[in-house]
Write a protein that holds these residues in place. Structure first.
Motif, PDB file in Angstrom:
ATOM      1  N   THR A 194       0.830  -1.213   0.000  1.00 17.81           N
ATOM      2  CA  THR A 194       0.000   0.000   0.000  1.00 17.81           C
ATOM      3  C   THR A 194       0.857   1.253   0.000  1.00 17.81           C
ATOM      4  N   GLU A 195       2.065   1.179   0.573  1.00 16.08           N
ATOM      5  CA  GLU A 195       2.949   2.348   0.601  1.00 16.08           C
ATOM      6  C   GLU A 195       3.303   2.823  -0.797  1.00 16.08           C
ATOM      7  N   MET A 196       3.439   1.890  -1.739  1.00 14.86           N
ATOM      8  CA  MET A 196       3.745   2.267  -3.116  1.00 14.86           C
ATOM      9  C   MET A 196       2.606   3.080  -3.722  1.00 14.86           C
ATOM     10  N   ILE A 197       1.379   2.678  -3.441  1.00 13.67           N
ATOM     11  CA  ILE A 197       0.223   3.409  -3.957  1.00 13.67           C
ATOM     12  C   ILE A 197       0.123   4.780  -3.315  1.00 13.67           C
ATOM     13  N   GLU A 198       0.365   4.843  -2.006  1.00 13.88           N
ATOM     14  CA  GLU A 198       0.311   6.131  -1.313  1.00 13.88           C
ATOM     15  C   GLU A 198       1.394   7.076  -1.829  1.00 13.88           C
ATOM     16  N   ALA A 199       2.573   6.548  -2.106  1.00 15.18           N
ATOM     17  CA  ALA A 199       3.647   7.390  -2.640  1.00 15.18           C
ATOM     18  C   ALA A 199       3.261   7.946  -4.010  1.00 15.18           C
ATOM     19  N   ALA A 200       2.612   7.131  -4.841  1.00 15.84           N
ATOM     20  CA  ALA A 200       2.176   7.619  -6.149  1.00 15.84           C
ATOM     21  C   ALA A 200       1.122   8.710  -5.998  1.00 15.84           C
ATOM     22  N   ARG A 201       0.229   8.556  -5.032  1.00 18.89           N
ATOM     23  CA  ARG A 201      -0.788   9.589  -4.802  1.00 18.89           C
ATOM     24  C   ARG A 201      -0.155  10.884  -4.315  1.00 18.89           C
ATOM     25  N   ILE A 202       0.850  10.787  -3.447  1.00 20.89           N
ATOM     26  CA  ILE A 202       1.535  11.992  -2.969  1.00 20.89           C
ATOM     27  C   ILE A 202       2.228  12.704  -4.124  1.00 20.89           C
ATOM     28  N   ASP A 203       2.740  11.941  -5.084  1.00 22.04           N
ATOM     29  CA  ASP A 203       3.407  12.541  -6.241  1.00 22.04           C
ATOM     30  C   ASP A 203       2.421  13.141  -7.235  1.00 22.04           C
ATOM     31  N   GLY A 204       1.125  12.998  -6.968  1.00 24.54           N
ATOM     32  CA  GLY A 204       0.121  13.619  -7.827  1.00 24.54           C
ATOM     33  C   GLY A 204      -0.468  12.718  -8.885  1.00 24.54           C
ATOM     34  N   ALA A 205      -0.203  11.402  -8.820  1.00 24.63           N
ATOM     35  CA  ALA A 205      -0.756  10.481  -9.816  1.00 24.63           C
ATOM     36  C   ALA A 205      -2.246  10.258  -9.560  1.00 24.63           C
ATOM     37  N   SER A 206      -3.021  10.232 -10.619  1.00 27.09           N
ATOM     38  CA  SER A 206      -4.447   9.966 -10.501  1.00 27.09           C
ATOM     39  C   SER A 206      -4.678   8.478 -10.266  1.00 27.09           C
ATOM     40  N   GLU A 207      -5.914   8.131  -9.883  1.00 22.03           N
ATOM     41  CA  GLU A 207      -6.230   6.725  -9.617  1.00 22.03           C
ATOM     42  C   GLU A 207      -6.132   5.886 -10.896  1.00 22.03           C
ATOM     43  N   ALA A 208      -6.546   6.473 -12.012  1.00 16.02           N
ATOM     44  CA  ALA A 208      -6.436   5.740 -13.282  1.00 16.02           C
ATOM     45  C   ALA A 208      -4.975   5.495 -13.646  1.00 16.02           C
ATOM     46  N   ARG A 209      -4.128   6.493 -13.423  1.00 17.04           N
ATOM     47  CA  ARG A 209      -2.702   6.334 -13.731  1.00 17.04           C
ATOM     48  C   ARG A 209      -2.070   5.296 -12.811  1.00 17.04           C
ATOM     49  N   ILE A 210      -2.450   5.306 -11.527  1.00 15.47           N
ATOM     50  CA  ILE A 210      -1.922   4.309 -10.596  1.00 15.47           C
ATOM     51  C   ILE A 210      -2.327   2.916 -11.041  1.00 15.47           C
ATOM     52  N   PHE A 211      -3.579   2.775 -11.464  1.00 17.27           N
ATOM     53  CA  PHE A 211      -4.071   1.447 -11.862  1.00 17.27           C
ATOM     54  C   PHE A 211      -3.342   0.922 -13.093  1.00 17.27           C
ATOM     55  N   TRP A 212      -3.178   1.785 -14.112  1.00 20.04           N
ATOM     56  CA  TRP A 212      -2.596   1.317 -15.367  1.00 20.04           C
ATOM     57  C   TRP A 212      -1.079   1.250 -15.331  1.00 20.04           C
ATOM     58  N   ARG A 213      -0.432   2.117 -14.564  1.00 25.85           N
ATOM     59  CA  ARG A 213       1.031   2.181 -14.580  1.00 25.85           C
ATOM     60  C   ARG A 213       1.675   1.385 -13.447  1.00 25.85           C
ATOM     61  N   ILE A 214       0.936   1.121 -12.371  1.00 25.19           N
ATOM     62  CA  ILE A 214       1.538   0.428 -11.224  1.00 25.19           C
ATOM     63  C   ILE A 214       0.862  -0.926 -10.980  1.00 25.19           C
ATOM     64  N   ILE A 215      -0.462  -0.894 -10.836  1.00 26.72           N
ATOM     65  CA  ILE A 215      -1.183  -2.105 -10.443  1.00 26.72           C
ATOM     66  C   ILE A 215      -1.148  -3.160 -11.548  1.00 26.72           C
ATOM     67  N   MET A 216      -1.488  -2.767 -12.760  1.00 26.14           N
ATOM     68  CA  MET A 216      -1.552  -3.738 -13.848  1.00 26.14           C
ATOM     69  C   MET A 216      -0.186  -4.352 -14.181  1.00 26.14           C
ATOM     70  N   PRO A 217       0.903  -3.569 -14.273  1.00 25.24           N
ATOM     71  CA  PRO A 217       2.202  -4.224 -14.522  1.00 25.24           C
ATOM     72  C   PRO A 217       2.613  -5.190 -13.409  1.00 25.24           C
ATOM     73  N   LEU A 218       2.277  -4.858 -12.156  1.00 26.29           N
ATOM     74  CA  LEU A 218       2.622  -5.754 -11.059  1.00 26.29           C
ATOM     75  C   LEU A 218       1.720  -6.988 -11.011  1.00 26.29           C
ATOM     76  N   SER A 219       0.610  -6.942 -11.716  1.00 22.76           N
ATOM     77  CA  SER A 219      -0.361  -8.045 -11.683  1.00 22.76           C
ATOM     78  C   SER A 219      -0.227  -8.973 -12.886  1.00 22.76           C
ATOM     79  N   LYS A 220       0.927  -8.983 -13.537  1.00 19.77           N
ATOM     80  CA  LYS A 220       1.103  -9.839 -14.713  1.00 19.77           C
ATOM     81  C   LYS A 220       0.878 -11.315 -14.420  1.00 19.77           C
ATOM     82  N   PRO A 221       1.348 -11.870 -13.277  1.00 19.37           N
ATOM     83  CA  PRO A 221       1.093 -13.295 -13.046  1.00 19.37           C
ATOM     84  C   PRO A 221      -0.390 -13.642 -12.974  1.00 19.37           C
ATOM     85  N   ILE A 222      -1.173 -12.852 -12.226  1.00 18.91           N
ATOM     86  CA  ILE A 222      -2.592 -13.172 -12.113  1.00 18.91           C
ATOM     87  C   ILE A 222      -3.328 -12.849 -13.401  1.00 18.91           C
TER      88      ILE A 222
END
Length: 303
Positions: A194-222
């Motif tokens: 969760t700290e990674m997501i919070e850091a992205a929010r502090i840097d000004g990333a939107s929720e859509a950007r967090i989802f597509w740039r952070i969550i989806m690349p990290l979710s390649k196995p699933i």
């Protein structure tokens, strides 16, 4: 004679001591030899089991390229003497399997769109704290316990009211969302810090950007697991297309194979060619994503 000379004479005439029978290295060697023998025996047993398991698949592929005379010959032979691809050509030129193949691919592609929706739902359940989250997730789990056959009639009535019966969209629409897939995404995404997501929010990333740039690349196995499951579900769809589609031009490959078995019962090579067309793409997809599938199930907590 000096003491040193006496000691040398004693060492010269003293007999050589035999090696001790209680050599500590001997049990270790014996244990290693037994371990190697057990490994060889297990490997041989697994090889025989794998060969027995794969034999029907080998027989199917070999029979699909046999001439009709060889497929009906007795005693049967595993490998064809004169391979031919005429039955694959017959499937596409005379039996409309090209249309069935396109319908199946379209249904699979529409089902792949649902992966994004289910990933969003899993991300919401895993990383967002909102009112009613636990009851909603409980309802998602409840849907996993309801057989698909129970919901077919209500789903048909809903799609009939929306004028989507006898359409490819109506065939693929129920496969867009799956409670099991949402559960898998949620289980995997809880492992993302969760700290990674919070850091992205502090840097000004939107929720859509967090989802597509952070969550989806990290979710390649699933995602690989879901791609395989969605592909298999869409590729093997049989009962639902048979219920909702009255036009044969909307049938899938599995329905076409079933019709082929009813219409042509005296040509095993043609049937095996249709079965090969059904099975081989699934094996290719699984082999490509096998490593990610194992990793995804391991990280999602399913054993």
């Amino acid at each position: 004679m000096s003491t040193t000379s006496l000691d040398r004479t004693t060492e010269a005439v003293s007999p050589v001591r035999p090696p001790r029978r209680d050599d500590p290295a001997r049990p270790v060697r014996r244990h290693r030899s037994r371990g190697r023998g057990l490994t060889v025996a297990i490997g041989a047993a697994l090889a025989v089991g794998a060969l027995i398991t794969a034999f029907p698949f080998i027989w199917m592929i070999a029979s699909s390229v046999k001439p009709r005379s060889e497929s009906l010959a007795y005693p049967p032979r595993v490998l064809p003497e004169e391979p031919t691809f005429e039955f694959f050509v017959q499937l596409f030129q005379e039996l409309d399997f090209g249309r069935y193949l396109l319908n199946t691919i379209a249904i699979v592609l529409i089902g792949m769109v649902g992966l994004v929706l289910m990933a969003m739902a899993g991300y919401g359940f895993a990383k967002f704290d909102f009112r009613g989250r636990e009851p909603l997730f409980f309802l998602v789990l409840v849907t996993m316990m309801i057989p698909v056959q129970v919901t077919m009639i209500p789903t048909y009535l809903i799609l009939n009211g929306m004028k989507l019966t006898n359409t490819l969209v109506g065939i693929a629409l129920p496969s867009l969302v799956s409670g099991f897939s949402v559960f898998l995404f949620r289980q995997f995404m809880t492992t993302i810090p969760t700290e990674m997501i919070e850091a992205a929010r502090i840097d000004g990333a939107s929720e859509a950007r967090i989802f597509w740039r952070i969550i989806m690349p990290l979710s390649k196995p699933i995602l690989a697991v879901q791609v395989v499951l969605t592909f298999i579900g869409g590729w093997n769809s049989f009962l639902w297309p048979l219920i909702i589609a009255n036009d044969e031009r909307l049938y899938t490959l599995s329905v076409g194979v079933a019709l082929l078995n009813q219409q042509i019962a005296s040509n095993p090579s043609l049937q095996m060619a249709a079965a090969t067309l059904m099975v081989v793409p699934i094996l290719i997809v699984f082999v490509v994503f096998q490593r990610f599938v194992v990793q995804g199930f391991a990280l999602s907590g399913l054993k």
